[in-house]
Design a protein around this motif. Structure first.
Motif, PDB file in Angstrom:
ATOM      1  N   ASN A  17      46.357  38.615   6.186  1.00 32.50           N
ATOM      2  CA  ASN A  17      45.188  39.346   5.962  1.00 32.50           C
ATOM      3  C   ASN A  17      44.432  38.698   4.884  1.00 32.50           C
ATOM      4  O   ASN A  17      43.443  39.300   4.491  1.00 32.50           O
ATOM      5  CB  ASN A  17      45.646  40.574   5.478  1.00 32.50           C
ATOM      6  N   ALA A  40      55.461  44.676  -0.837  1.00 29.00           N
ATOM      7  CA  ALA A  40      54.939  44.341   0.843  1.00 29.00           C
ATOM      8  C   ALA A  40      55.319  43.171   1.243  1.00 29.00           C
ATOM      9  O   ALA A  40      55.342  42.920   2.456  1.00 29.00           O
ATOM     10  CB  ALA A  40      53.654  44.974   0.988  1.00 29.00           C
ATOM     11  N   ASP A  41      55.204  42.066   0.425  1.00 24.47           N
ATOM     12  CA  ASP A  41      55.508  40.505   0.830  1.00 24.47           C
ATOM     13  C   ASP A  41      55.894  39.898  -0.218  1.00 24.47           C
ATOM     14  O   ASP A  41      55.675  40.211  -1.501  1.00 24.47           O
ATOM     15  CB  ASP A  41      53.902  40.174   1.606  1.00 24.47           C
ATOM     16  N   SER A  66      49.646  39.826   2.997  1.00 19.89           N
ATOM     17  CA  SER A  66      50.314  40.043   4.459  1.00 19.89           C
ATOM     18  C   SER A  66      51.087  41.239   4.607  1.00 19.89           C
ATOM     19  O   SER A  66      51.455  41.836   3.681  1.00 19.89           O
ATOM     20  CB  SER A  66      51.172  38.866   5.020  1.00 19.89           C
ATOM     21  N   SER A  67      51.004  41.650   5.664  1.00 17.53           N
ATOM     22  CA  SER A  67      51.687  42.861   6.357  1.00 17.53           C
ATOM     23  C   SER A  67      52.664  42.619   7.434  1.00 17.53           C
ATOM     24  O   SER A  67      52.046  42.234   8.554  1.00 17.53           O
ATOM     25  CB  SER A  67      50.827  43.922   6.378  1.00 17.53           C
TER      26      SER A  67
END
Lengths: 249, 323
Positions: free
Chosen positions: B147, A93-94, A213-214
Motif C-alpha cells: 500500500n 498487521a505486517d 501492507s495488508s
C-alpha cells in the motif's frame, strides 16, 4: 553484555491451517501456539553464551509483539531460561509494524546483541530482523549459523552461496539466525517453569507506526495430480516418463 | 518512472536467477507502462552487464567499490536506495535469497516502501498492487496488498520462466563515495565448497532420508546426481545423524528449494520436510512404505527398497545418456 531475543508466536508446525471470513483471516480455533522454531534456536544459543562465564553475557531478555493472549508463549521462553521479557501490546498487521515495535524495546534498553530468527513459520517473511536493524541504524548480519563471543569480540559465521564466511561487526548489532546456531532447542525444566512465574514481563505501549501492507486473502495450494506408481521391478520406466512425459531430464 | 532489479553477481557472473529477475522485472515494467533498470554492485565486465539486455533490461546502473566486495546489508541498502531515487523507481525486485533477504527489508524501512517477500508470480493486480506469496510454510498462499507508492518484491527462485526480450542496454557507471566507517561487516575467513553444484541453483535435486539406513548407502544417490547434473540433499534426521552435511538439509528449518525435479528417496514426507520442497515442479518418491505421506505430494512413485531401485535408475539414465 546483554542479549535480546525477539520471539514470534506461531501455530505449531503440524497444525492444519484453515481460514475463515471468506478466506480473509486465519482461523485460530484449535491452534497450538509455539515459539517460532528459529527464535527458539536463537534463545538457546543466547542462553548457552550466558552459561559460559568467559563470554561476559549477563542478561538474556526476550521481546514479543502481540496481544496478551501470547503470554503463555512468552512464559515458555522465560521457563527455558530468559531472565526477563517485553511485550509490545498490539496486534501487528505486517512485519514493518512488528519491527517498528521491537525498535522501541531496543531503544529503551541496553542490548549488545539483538537476535531474530531468519523467518517465522507462519508468514515466512524473513523481514523483521533486517527491518529492525534499519529502524535502529545498526549493522545486521543475516543467515548466521554460528555466533561466538571471544575476549569481548563477536565472531559470526554466516552462510553465503556455496559456503560460509566468518565476519565481525561492532556491537550493538542485529543477528539474523538460521539453523545450525544451536543443535537442539533447549527445553524448559520443572524448576524453570516454577521460576518463570515470578519473572517480569514488561508491557510496552505500541508505537505510532502504520502498516505498509495488508493481507487481503488466502488460498489453499493447488492440489497435485495423483501419484503415478511405477513397478519397482521396472524402475527404469520412471526415467523414461521423466524424460518424455514430464520433460524434466 | 521505472522498475528496478538488483542484479546480483557471483564472481563477476550472472546466473539464471538474475535473468529470471530481469524477465520478471520486464513484465512488471510492461504492466506499469514503464522501463526496466538493473543495479549491479561489484566487479562485472561490460560484456556481462550487456547480457541483461537479452531479457529486457534497458539500462544498467553499475557500481564497484573495493569496500563493497563483501555483502554489507546496510551499505548495499543505502546504495540501492540512491539508485532507486535517481531512477524514480516504483517497484524494486530482488531475489528471495541470502542477499535479497538481507537487503530488501532494510530498503523497505529506509524508503518506507511496502515489501512482499517470497513472491511466487506476477502481481495479481497493480491498482491496488497485490502480490501472491507462500505462507504457513507452503500450506497456503496469501494475497498481500502493498500500500505504498514504492513497492519492493523478493521473488522466489525458479518461479518465473525466462522470457527473451533483446534490447541494447545503456550502461551507466555510478560512483559511490564510501569510507571504511560506512562498511561495518569485515570478513575474516571464507570457506567455499568449490565445484559443487549448489542446492539452490540445481534444476534437479536427489535427496535421501532415514530410509537410506546409513551414510555408506549414499553411493548410488551420488552416482545418480552426477549423471543428472543434480545436487544432493537430505532430510533432517540424516543431517542430524551426520550422514550428510548440514548444508544439504532441505525442509522447514533447512533449505527451502524449488527445483524442476526433486527425488525423495527413503523420505517419509513429514510436514516439516514438505515445507522445504513443496514448490518443486515434480516430485518423485521412492519409499518401501506405501502409506508414506510423501506419495501424496509426489507425481511419480515407486514402492520398493531404494537400494534395489536406485541401481536400476542409474542404469536407465546411463542408457538415455548414451542414446
Amino acid at each position: 553484555m546483554n542479549i535480546l531475543v525477539c520471539i514470534s508466536n506461531v501455530p505449531d508446525t503440524t497444525t492444519k491451517v484453515k481460514f475463515t471470513d471468506n478466506h480473509t483471516r486465519l482461523d485460530t480455533a484449535g491452534i497450538q501456539w509455539v515459539i517460532n522454531p528459529w527464535d527458539e534456536l536463537s534463545l538457546t544459543r543466547a542462553l548457552e553464551l550466558k552459561d559460559d562465564a568467559s563470554t561476559g553475557v549477563k542478561q538474556v531478555s526476550v521481546a514479543h509483539v502481540g496481544p496478551a493472549s501470547a503470554e503463555p508463549t512468552i512464559r515458555k521462553a522465560l521457563a527455558i531460561g530468559a531472565d526477563s521479557a517485553y511485550r509490545v501490546n498490539m496486534e501487528p498487521a505486517d512485519s514493518y509494524q512488528v519491527a517498528a515495535a521491537l525498535a522501541e524495546v531496543v531503544k529503551a534498553g541496553q542490548f549488545d546483541i539483538i537476535l531474530c530468527g531468519i523467518e517465522s513459520s507462519d508468514y515466512n517473511g524473513s523481514n523483521v530482523g533486517s527491518m529492525l536493524a534499519e529502524f535502529l541504524d545498526l549493522p545486521s548480519v543475516s543467515a548466521i549459523s554460528n555466533l561466538k563471543v571471544e575476549g569481548g569480540h563477536l565472531s559470526i559465521t554466516r552462510e553465503i552461496d556455496g559456503g560460509k564466511e566468518v565476519v565481525t561487526v561492532p556491537s550493538p548489532f542485529v543477528g539474523i539466525v538460521q539453523k545450525g546456531i544451536a543443535k537442539e532447542p533447549r527445553i524448559a525444566a520443572m524448576r524453570g517453569i516454577m521460576m518463570a512465574r515470578s519473572k517480569p514481563i514488561t508491557v510496552v505501549e505500541a508505537p505510532d507506526a502504520e502498516a505498509l501492507s495488508s493481507f487481503v486473502a488466502y488460498e489453499p495450494p493447488q492440489p497435485r495430480a495423483a501419484c503415478k506408481f511405477i513397478d519397482p521391478d521396472n524402475a527404469g520406466q520412471l526415467i523414461e516418463l521423466l524424460q518424455n512425459e514430464a520433460k524434466v531430464i | 518512472m521505472s522498475v528496478i532489479i538488483y542484479a546480483e553477481n557471483w564472481d563477476g557472473k550472472f546466473k539464471k536467477l538474475t535473468f529470471e529477475l530481469a524477465s520478471y522485472g520486464a513484465k512488471v515494467a510492461e504492466m506499469l507502462g514503464t522501463s526496466l533498470v538493473a543495479v549491479s554492485i561489484g566487479k562485472v565486465e561490460e560484456s556481462e552487464l550487456k547480457e541483461l539486455g537479452k531479457y529486457g533490461v534497458q539500462k544498467v546502473v553499475a557500481t564497484d567499490h573495493e569496500l563493497l566486495r563483501p555483502l554489507d546489508s546496510k551499505a548495499y541498502t543505502s546504495l540501492i536506495a540512491q539508485v532507486a531515487q535517481k531512477e524514480d523507481a516504483k517497484v524494486i525486485v530482488m531475489a528471495s535469497n541470502n542477499a535479497g533477504k538481507s537487503i530488501a527489508p532494510r530498503l523497505s524501512v529506509k524508503m518506507k516502501a511496502a515489501l512482499g517477500s517470497g513472491v511466487n508470480k506476477l502481481p495479481l493486480s497493480t491498482e491496488p498492487f497485490v502480490v501472491s506469496k507462500k505462507v504457513f510454510s507452503g500450506n497456503a498462499f496469501a494475497h498481500l496488498s502493498l500500500n505504498t507508492e514504492v513497492k519492493i518484491i523478493t521473488l522466489m527462485q525458479n518461479s518465473f520462466d525466462l522470457v527473451a526480450k533483446p534490447v541494447e542496454p545503456e550502461i551507466e557507471q555510478f560512483s559511490v563515495k564510501l569510507d571504511a566507517a560506512d562498511v561495518k561487516t569485515q570478513v575474516k575467513e571464507v570457506q567455499k565448497h568449490d565445484g559443487k553444484m549448489l542446492l539452490t541453483d540445481a534444476e534437479i535435486v536427489i535427496s535421501g532420508g532415514r530410509g537410506m539406513k546409513s551414510a555408506e548407502n549414499w553411493q548410488p544417490i551420488l552416482e545418480l546426481a552426477e549423471l543428472l547434473n543434480a545436487a544432493t540433499a537430505c532430510s533432517r534426521p540424516v543431517s542430524d545423524e551426520g550422514w550428510r552435511p548440514h548444508e544439504e538439509h532441505t525442509g522447514q528449518t533447512g533449505k527451502i528449494i524449488a527445483p524442476n525435479l526433486y527425488f525423495a528417496i527413503g523420505i517419509s514426507g513429514a510436514t516439516q520436510h514438505l515445507a522445504g520442497v513443496s514448490s518443486s515442479k515434480y516430485i518423485v518418491a521412492i519409499n518401501s512404505d506405501k502409506s508414506a505421506p510423501i506419495f501424496e505430494a509426489a507425481q511419480y512413485g515407486i514402492v520398493g527398497d531404494a537400494m534395489k531401485v536406485l541401481p536400476k535408475l542409474v542404469e536407465a539414465v546411463k542408457e538415455i545418456k548414451t542414446k
